[in-house]
Design a protein around this motif. Sequence first.
Motif, PDB file in Angstrom:
ATOM      1  N   ASN A 128       1.203  -1.693  -0.198  1.00 40.59           N
ATOM      2  CA  ASN A 128       0.122  -0.095  -0.124  1.00 40.59           C
ATOM      3  C   ASN A 128       0.360   1.612  -0.149  1.00 40.59           C
TER       4      ASN A 128
ATOM      5  N   LYS B   4       3.685   1.768  -1.208  1.00 38.61           N
ATOM      6  CA  LYS B   4       4.349   1.979  -2.636  1.00 38.61           C
ATOM      7  C   LYS B   4       3.875   2.320  -3.688  1.00 38.61           C
ATOM      8  N   ARG B   5       2.289   1.440  -3.592  1.00 40.33           N
ATOM      9  CA  ARG B   5       0.677   1.792  -4.465  1.00 40.33           C
ATOM     10  C   ARG B   5       0.534   4.034  -4.424  1.00 40.33           C
ATOM     11  N   ALA B   6       0.953   4.351  -3.038  1.00 44.39           N
ATOM     12  CA  ALA B   6       0.680   5.491  -2.811  1.00 44.39           C
ATOM     13  C   ALA B   6       1.911   6.396  -2.936  1.00 44.39           C
TER      14      ALA B   6
ATOM     15  N   VAL C  78       3.166   5.799  -5.678  1.00 45.10           N
ATOM     16  CA  VAL C  78       3.246   6.303  -7.028  1.00 45.10           C
ATOM     17  C   VAL C  78       2.058   6.884  -7.414  1.00 45.10           C
ATOM     18  N   VAL C  79       0.608   7.483  -7.361  1.00 45.41           N
ATOM     19  CA  VAL C  79      -0.143   7.492  -7.307  1.00 45.41           C
ATOM     20  C   VAL C  79       0.312   9.109  -6.435  1.00 45.41           C
ATOM     21  N   LEU C  80       0.769   9.454  -5.547  1.00 49.19           N
ATOM     22  CA  LEU C  80       1.339  10.531  -5.012  1.00 49.19           C
ATOM     23  C   LEU C  80       2.655  10.862  -6.163  1.00 49.19           C
TER      24      LEU C  80
ATOM     25  N   VAL D  84       2.385  10.319  -9.644  1.00 49.07           N
ATOM     26  CA  VAL D  84       1.579  11.046 -10.858  1.00 49.07           C
ATOM     27  C   VAL D  84       1.106  11.793 -10.473  1.00 49.07           C
ATOM     28  N   LEU D  85       0.943  12.200  -9.363  1.00 52.49           N
ATOM     29  CA  LEU D  85      -0.165  13.615  -9.063  1.00 52.49           C
ATOM     30  C   LEU D  85       0.267  14.831  -9.764  1.00 52.49           C
TER      31      LEU D  85
END
Length: 79
Positions: A3, A5-7, A9-11, A13-14
């Motif tokens: 989770n 790592k996903r957070a 990556v999302v951050l 990309v944003l």
Amino acid sequence: MRNLKRALVVLFVLVLVMLVLFFVLENQQAVALVMFGWSAPSMPVAVPVVAALLLGLAIGPLLGAYGVWRGKRRLRSAP
């Protein structure tokens, strides 16, 4: 851990999307490009820059994959 790592990556990309949006909004002045005698219509400066970015993002991995493929081919054909 997954989770996190996903957070991240999302951050990432944003932040990248926000930077591109900021760049596009700040570069609205019109330019006309001339290349090899061909003249493009006037468009905001951000359009050709973002187009070049996307083209590079598409071509870069293809060239990298070609280099890996070529290296593997050389290893297989070596005596």
